[in-house]
Design a protein around this motif. Structure first.
Motif, short mmCIF file in Angstrom:
data_model
loop_
_atom_site.label_atom_id
_atom_site.label_comp_id
_atom_site.label_asym_id
_atom_site.label_seq_id
_atom_site.Cartn_x
_atom_site.Cartn_y
_atom_site.Cartn_z
N LYS A 52 16.79 11.83 3.64
CA LYS A 52 15.46 11.24 3.51
C LYS A 52 14.55 11.59 4.66
CE LYS A 52 13.59 6.89 2.80
NZ LYS A 52 12.90 6.40 1.65
N SER B 37 14.59 3.79 -0.92
CA SER B 37 13.93 4.48 -2.03
C SER B 37 14.19 5.99 -1.88
CB SER B 37 12.45 4.16 -2.03
OG SER B 37 11.90 4.33 -0.74
N ASN C 247 12.79 8.81 -1.86
CA ASN C 247 11.70 9.72 -1.54
C ASN C 247 11.88 10.19 -0.10
OD1 ASN C 247 10.89 6.68 -1.42
ND2 ASN C 247 9.80 7.65 0.26
N SER D 235 7.29 6.28 -3.50
CA SER D 235 8.59 5.95 -4.08
C SER D 235 8.70 6.48 -5.51
CB SER D 235 8.80 4.43 -4.09
OG SER D 235 8.71 3.92 -2.79
N GLU E 285 8.81 -1.85 -5.07
CA GLU E 285 10.06 -2.27 -4.44
C GLU E 285 10.23 -3.79 -4.41
OE1 GLU E 285 7.73 -0.49 -3.14
OE2 GLU E 285 8.50 1.45 -2.48
N HIS F 23 2.61 4.43 4.91
CA HIS F 23 3.82 4.50 4.09
C HIS F 23 3.36 4.83 2.68
CE1 HIS F 23 7.99 3.52 4.91
NE2 HIS F 23 8.13 3.12 3.67
#
Ligand code: TXA
Ligand code: MG
Length: 316
Positions: free
Chosen positions: A48, A135, A137, A143, A172, A220
């Motif tokens: 990630k 997640s 991504n 995500s 999420e 984010h």
């Protein structure tokens, strides 16, 4: 080569061999590995490109397992779990030593969640181990809510993506901390503050230096195309030299529907190579807080009217 598959047997085999695979949850796709295997957890961070100071959620199958991995559990955790688990809520509690420090980035708390997606549940049940999964991504990006989205994010980096269809929630889980005898929302999510308060009374939302949570970071979920807020869409007429994509929620009938499509719409617009994406915030009642929180973090700033012309104000 990254393969999109449906075989649960392969998912279980991979988890038990210490490998990392993408798995569907009801919220977003996760990048899962055996939470008790430090090597597997390290692979999650590497795949990630996630900084190791950002702790991972540990997914478990049953409420009984909360006390297997956590300790000093507040009764409120059980009241909320009875009501909302399996589902999109995560409990941050004091951790037991069985959870490796790498999972929690050295914190003495652990985030536990009982996911509702039948495929993830089956993998948990058959493998018999807790599964760490952020997640699926690359760090800081949008995500994924379908197996294809994961493929675009992580192709070549993992062997398998387990296809469980489009996620039914789309954003999420709500992260709630019970550390220091205080019930605090660290990240807003599908289970709203109002719903949580209807079970356990008043909760706090204030920031604590003691708790590191990327959910609290300013940037984010960011698309590559800069995203700006505007209060009035008429401002767009003043920016004639740019190709603008509009993230339009007016076609949706409920906030649940906006949440369901938020990341996939953002991803589609991002792939269209506009100069900028523009959207309006929604009202912050109920699920609106979680949706606006994600838009805020995805954004580069806002567009405002100054003396009849549009001015772009960047986020600092
Ligand atoms: O819906 C979800 O929660 C998805 C699916 C895959 O389950 N997972 C997810 O994981 O969103 P991730 O890693 O993207 O976000 C986990 C959040 C972060 O904000 C992290 O900082 C917080 O949970 N977190 C994890 N462990 C924590 C801890 N011990 N203390 C405080 N925050 C923690
Ligand atoms: Mg994430």
């Amino acid at each position: 080569m990254t393969k999109i598959i449906k075989e649960i047997d392969i998912a279980v085999r991979e988890i038990l061999s210490g490998n990392v695979i993408a798995l569907p949850t009801e919220t977003v796709y996760g990048l899962g590995g055996n939470a008790l295997n430090e090597g597997a957890v390290l692979k999650i961070f590497e795949t990630k490109e996630r900084p190791v100071f950002n702790p991972l959620i540990v997914h478990i199958h049953d409420i009984d397992e909360i006390s297997k991995y956590g300790t000093d559990i507040n009764d409120k955790v059980y009241s909320l779990a009875e009501k909302f688990s399996p589902g999109p809520i995560t409990f941050v509690v004091k951790k037991k030593n069985i959870i490796p420090d790498i999972v929690t980035s050295g914190n003495d708390s652990v985030a536990l969640r009982i996911p509702a997606h039948p495929v993830f549940r089956e993998v948990l049940k058959r493998s018999g181990v807790p599964i760490s999964a952020p997640s699926a991504n690359r760090f800081g990006k949008i995500s994924p809510t379908t197996a294809d989205d994961v493929f675009k994010e992580l192709t070549g980096k993992i062997d398998y993506i387990i296809d469980g269809g489009k996620c039914s929630v789309g954003i999420e889980s709500t992260v709630v901390s019970f550390i220091d005898d205080e019930t605090r929302i660290l990240r807003h999510g599908f289970i709203t503050k109002e719903k949580i308060e209807s079970v356990v009374g008043k909760v706090s939302e204030k920031f604590s230096d003691k708790i590191i949570s990327p959910g609290l970071m300013k940037s984010h979920y960011a698309p590559l195309t800069p995203l700006y807020f505007t209060d009035s869409m008429s401002e767009i007429n003043n920016i004639s030299d740019k190709r603008i994509g509009i993230l339009d929620f007016s076609k949706y009938r409920s906030k649940e529907e906006i949440a369901l499509n938020l990341f996939s719409d953002l991803r589609k617009l991002d792939e269209m190579n506009f100069d900028m994406i523009i959207c309006r915030k929604i009202d912050s009642k109920g699920l609106g807080t979680a949706i606006n929180e994600r838009l805020e973090k995805a954004s580069s700033g806002s567009i405002q009217n100054a003396n009849g012309s549009a001015v772009i104000k960047s986020k600092v």
